[in-house]
Motif scaffolding. Structure first.
Motif, PDB file in Angstrom:
ATOM      1  N   HIS A  71     -41.169  93.506 -33.892  1.00  0.00           N
ATOM      2  CA  HIS A  71     -42.346  92.607 -33.991  1.00  0.00           C
ATOM      3  C   HIS A  71     -43.751  92.910 -33.344  1.00  0.00           C
ATOM      4  O   HIS A  71     -44.603  92.554 -33.754  1.00  0.00           O
ATOM      5  CB  HIS A  71     -41.817  91.164 -33.021  1.00  0.00           C
ATOM      6  CG  HIS A  71     -42.898  90.276 -33.096  1.00  0.00           C
ATOM      7  ND1 HIS A  71     -43.363  89.409 -34.177  1.00  0.00           N
ATOM      8  CD2 HIS A  71     -43.563  89.671 -32.014  1.00  0.00           C
ATOM      9  CE1 HIS A  71     -44.167  88.457 -33.818  1.00  0.00           C
ATOM     10  NE2 HIS A  71     -44.324  88.687 -32.407  1.00  0.00           N
ATOM     11  N   PHE A 109     -48.917  87.324 -46.934  1.00  0.00           N
ATOM     12  CA  PHE A 109     -48.397  86.181 -46.246  1.00  0.00           C
ATOM     13  C   PHE A 109     -47.967  84.989 -47.425  1.00  0.00           C
ATOM     14  O   PHE A 109     -47.031  84.079 -47.252  1.00  0.00           O
ATOM     15  CB  PHE A 109     -49.064  85.431 -45.200  1.00  0.00           C
ATOM     16  CG  PHE A 109     -49.379  86.444 -43.950  1.00  0.00           C
ATOM     17  CD1 PHE A 109     -48.656  87.715 -44.016  1.00  0.00           C
ATOM     18  CD2 PHE A 109     -49.432  85.967 -42.839  1.00  0.00           C
ATOM     19  CE1 PHE A 109     -48.719  88.580 -42.918  1.00  0.00           C
ATOM     20  CE2 PHE A 109     -49.531  86.713 -41.553  1.00  0.00           C
ATOM     21  CZ  PHE A 109     -49.099  88.108 -41.786  1.00  0.00           C
ATOM     22  N   LEU A 147     -44.438  83.301 -48.183  1.00  0.00           N
ATOM     23  CA  LEU A 147     -44.151  81.951 -48.059  1.00  0.00           C
ATOM     24  C   LEU A 147     -43.721  81.227 -49.237  1.00  0.00           C
ATOM     25  O   LEU A 147     -42.946  80.215 -49.274  1.00  0.00           O
ATOM     26  CB  LEU A 147     -45.654  81.186 -47.452  1.00  0.00           C
ATOM     27  CG  LEU A 147     -45.861  81.505 -45.980  1.00  0.00           C
ATOM     28  CD1 LEU A 147     -47.336  81.140 -45.582  1.00  0.00           C
ATOM     29  CD2 LEU A 147     -44.972  81.157 -44.906  1.00  0.00           C
ATOM     30  N   GLY A 170     -40.334  81.357 -49.783  1.00  0.00           N
ATOM     31  CA  GLY A 170     -39.455  80.823 -48.799  1.00  0.00           C
ATOM     32  C   GLY A 170     -39.129  81.539 -47.721  1.00  0.00           C
ATOM     33  O   GLY A 170     -38.238  81.274 -46.763  1.00  0.00           O
ATOM     34  N   ALA A 171     -39.821  82.645 -47.217  1.00  0.00           N
ATOM     35  CA  ALA A 171     -39.964  83.627 -45.967  1.00  0.00           C
ATOM     36  C   ALA A 171     -40.900  83.384 -45.184  1.00  0.00           C
ATOM     37  O   ALA A 171     -41.897  82.855 -45.368  1.00  0.00           O
ATOM     38  CB  ALA A 171     -39.763  85.141 -46.532  1.00  0.00           C
ATOM     39  N   ASP A 172     -40.383  83.337 -43.824  1.00  0.00           N
ATOM     40  CA  ASP A 172     -41.346  83.528 -42.730  1.00  0.00           C
ATOM     41  C   ASP A 172     -42.009  85.071 -42.465  1.00  0.00           C
ATOM     42  O   ASP A 172     -41.221  85.778 -42.456  1.00  0.00           O
ATOM     43  CB  ASP A 172     -40.603  83.057 -41.484  1.00  0.00           C
ATOM     44  CG  ASP A 172     -41.234  82.824 -40.213  1.00  0.00           C
ATOM     45  OD1 ASP A 172     -42.429  83.633 -40.188  1.00  0.00           O
ATOM     46  OD2 ASP A 172     -41.002  81.910 -39.182  1.00  0.00           O
ATOM     47  N   PRO A 173     -43.096  84.979 -42.620  1.00  0.00           N
ATOM     48  CA  PRO A 173     -43.707  86.370 -42.533  1.00  0.00           C
ATOM     49  C   PRO A 173     -43.341  86.929 -41.363  1.00  0.00           C
ATOM     50  O   PRO A 173     -43.337  88.335 -40.994  1.00  0.00           O
ATOM     51  CB  PRO A 173     -45.398  86.212 -42.455  1.00  0.00           C
ATOM     52  CG  PRO A 173     -45.455  84.922 -43.474  1.00  0.00           C
ATOM     53  CD  PRO A 173     -44.275  84.097 -43.103  1.00  0.00           C
ATOM     54  N   VAL A 174     -43.168  86.448 -40.070  1.00  0.00           N
ATOM     55  CA  VAL A 174     -42.918  86.922 -38.790  1.00  0.00           C
ATOM     56  C   VAL A 174     -41.727  87.307 -38.683  1.00  0.00           C
ATOM     57  O   VAL A 174     -41.291  88.827 -38.207  1.00  0.00           O
ATOM     58  CB  VAL A 174     -43.303  85.884 -37.744  1.00  0.00           C
ATOM     59  CG1 VAL A 174     -42.583  86.419 -36.401  1.00  0.00           C
ATOM     60  CG2 VAL A 174     -44.764  85.622 -37.527  1.00  0.00           C
ATOM     61  N   GLU A 175     -40.460  86.460 -39.410  1.00  0.00           N
ATOM     62  CA  GLU A 175     -39.346  86.896 -39.315  1.00  0.00           C
ATOM     63  C   GLU A 175     -39.042  88.251 -40.407  1.00  0.00           C
ATOM     64  O   GLU A 175     -38.295  89.100 -39.975  1.00  0.00           O
ATOM     65  CB  GLU A 175     -38.487  85.757 -39.690  1.00  0.00           C
ATOM     66  CG  GLU A 175     -38.138  84.498 -38.624  1.00  0.00           C
ATOM     67  CD  GLU A 175     -37.474  85.155 -37.665  1.00  0.00           C
ATOM     68  OE1 GLU A 175     -36.692  86.097 -37.794  1.00  0.00           O
ATOM     69  OE2 GLU A 175     -37.411  84.436 -36.615  1.00  0.00           O
ATOM     70  N   ASP A 176     -40.045  88.233 -41.346  1.00  0.00           N
ATOM     71  CA  ASP A 176     -39.628  89.338 -42.354  1.00  0.00           C
ATOM     72  C   ASP A 176     -40.329  90.380 -41.832  1.00  0.00           C
ATOM     73  O   ASP A 176     -39.528  91.481 -41.942  1.00  0.00           O
ATOM     74  CB  ASP A 176     -40.706  88.923 -43.486  1.00  0.00           C
ATOM     75  CG  ASP A 176     -40.591  90.013 -44.509  1.00  0.00           C
ATOM     76  OD1 ASP A 176     -39.287  90.086 -45.360  1.00  0.00           O
ATOM     77  OD2 ASP A 176     -41.503  90.757 -44.678  1.00  0.00           O
ATOM     78  N   GLY A 200     -49.286  79.128 -32.690  1.00  0.00           N
ATOM     79  CA  GLY A 200     -48.081  78.857 -33.535  1.00  0.00           C
ATOM     80  C   GLY A 200     -47.069  77.895 -32.925  1.00  0.00           C
ATOM     81  O   GLY A 200     -47.348  77.337 -31.837  1.00  0.00           O
ATOM     82  N   GLY A 242     -41.116  76.607 -30.958  1.00  0.00           N
ATOM     83  CA  GLY A 242     -40.154  77.208 -31.029  1.00  0.00           C
ATOM     84  C   GLY A 242     -39.086  76.295 -30.038  1.00  0.00           C
ATOM     85  O   GLY A 242     -39.453  75.428 -29.320  1.00  0.00           O
TER      86      GLY A 242
END
Length: 277
Positions: free
Chosen positions: A56, A82, A86, A89-95, A264, A267
Motif C-alpha cells: 500500500h 480508478f 470502480l 466493483g473493485a476498491d482501487p486501494v485494496e486492488d 477517505g 473504516g
C-alpha cells in the motif's frame, strides 16, 4: 515561510522530507530481515498482511510521484484506472495492496525503496506555490510529504504490532499530531456531523517531555495527554478507551472518538482492548 516559485519550497519541506526518510527507514528496518513467509503474517488491519502494508505504501508513493512529476497525466490516468476498477466493483486501494502483496517480498521491498526515493526527489523539485492534484483536495508539496509521513508511521504501526515490536516515539510525531488537528473539521464532516464552532486547545506531551500546543490557551474545550497516544488515535490505530487522553468540554469529547488524520472513510477502527500498547 516558503519563498514563492522556488523548487522544493523551503527548509520546511527539506526537514519534512528528512523526517519522512527517517520514518521510512524505521519501518524498513522492521521488514528488511524478515523471511518470505513472515511477510504473510496478519496485521491488525483486517485482511491485510505485512506485505499488504508495504504494498500500500509503495502504491501510494507511486501515485504521489506521478502527481508531482506529471499533474495532468496523474488526473487522466487516475481517473481512467480508478474508474475502471470502480466500475468492476473493485476498491482501487485494496486492488493496489493485493497486487503488491502477491509480489515476491524482495521485489516488493526493492520497489518500495526505489519508489519512496523517487518521490522525495520529485517533491523537492515542486515549486512552493504549486498545488498538486490528489485523490482528495489538491495539496502543496509540504502537505503531501506530511501525509506520506503520517501514512508511513501509521502502517508501520500495523507492521510493528504484527511483529510484536515496539518503536521508539520521536519528535516526528509532531507532524502527525498537527495533521490530526488540522483535519478536525473533516472528521466531523465525514461522519455527517456538524462541525463545532468552539475552538479546542490541545496540549500534548512530546517524547522528550516538552509540551506541544495548538489552539487558544483560554479555550473552554481542551485535549491533554501523550503525543504518542494522540497520534495513535488520529491514525485510528488504537481505540479511544485504550489511550491516556483527557478532554474538557463537549466539543473536545465529541471529536476524539471520530478523529482521523487521513482522507477517505474512517473504516472500522480498532475495538477497545483489542490492540497491544
Amino acid at each position: 515561510m516558503t519563498e514563492p516559485n522556488t523548487p522544493g519550497g523551503s527548509a520546511v519541506l527539506t526537514g519534512l522530507l528528512a523526517d519522512l526518510r527517517a520514518e521510512s527507514e524505521v519501518l524498513d528496518g522492521l521488514v528488511a530481515g524478515l523471511e518470505p513467509q513472515q511477510w504473510a503474517a496478519s496485521t491488525p488491519a483486517r485482511g491485510w498482511t505485512i506485505a499488504h502494508q508495504i504494498a500500500h505504501l509503495a502504491w501510494t508513493d507511486d501515485w504521489s510521484d506521478r502527481a508531482a512529476r506529471d499533474p495532468e497525466g496523474f488526473v487522466t490516468e487516475s481517473g481512467r484506472i480508478f474508474g475502471e476498477l470502480l466500475a468492476a466493483g473493485a476498491d482501487p486501494v485494496e486492488d493496489g495492496a493485493s497486487r503488491g502483496a502477491a509480489e515476491d517480498p524482495a521485489a516488493l521491498l526493492a520497489r518500495w525503496r526505489s519508489g519512496r526515493g523517487r518521490l522525495a526527489e520529485a517533491l523537492a523539485a515542486v515549486p512552493a506555490d504549486t498545488r498538486l492534484p490528489w485523490l482528495g483536495p489538491p495539496m502543496k508539496a509540504p502537505s503531501m510529504a506530511t501525509a506520506r509521513l503520517m501514512e508511513t508511521w501509521a502502517h508501520g504501526q500495523d507492521v510493528a504490532d504484527a511483529l510484536g515490536a515496539v518503536r521508539e516515539p520521536t519528535a516526528r510525531l509532531r507532524h502527525i499530531a498537527h495533521l490530526g488537528i488540522r483535519t478536525r473539521g473533516f472528521a466531523f464532516t465525514v461522519h455527517g456531523l456538524p462541525v463545532p464552532e468552539s475552538p479546542v486547545r490541545v496540549e500534548l506531551t512530546a517524547p522528550d517531555g516538552t509540551v506541544w500546543t495548538w489552539g487558544p490557551a483560554g479555550a473552554a474545550d481542551r485535549v491533554d495527554g501523550p503525543a504518542l497516544d494522540f497520534c495513535l488515535l488520529v491514525t485510528r490505530r488504537r481505540h479511544r478507551d485504550d489511550l491516556s487522553l483527557t478532554t474538557t468540554g463537549d466539543a473536545a469529547e465529541t471529536w476524539l472518538p471520530i478523529a482521523q488524520a487521513f482522507a477517505g472513510p474512517p473504516g472500522e477502527g480498532r475495538k477497545a482492548g483489542s490492540s497491544p500498547r
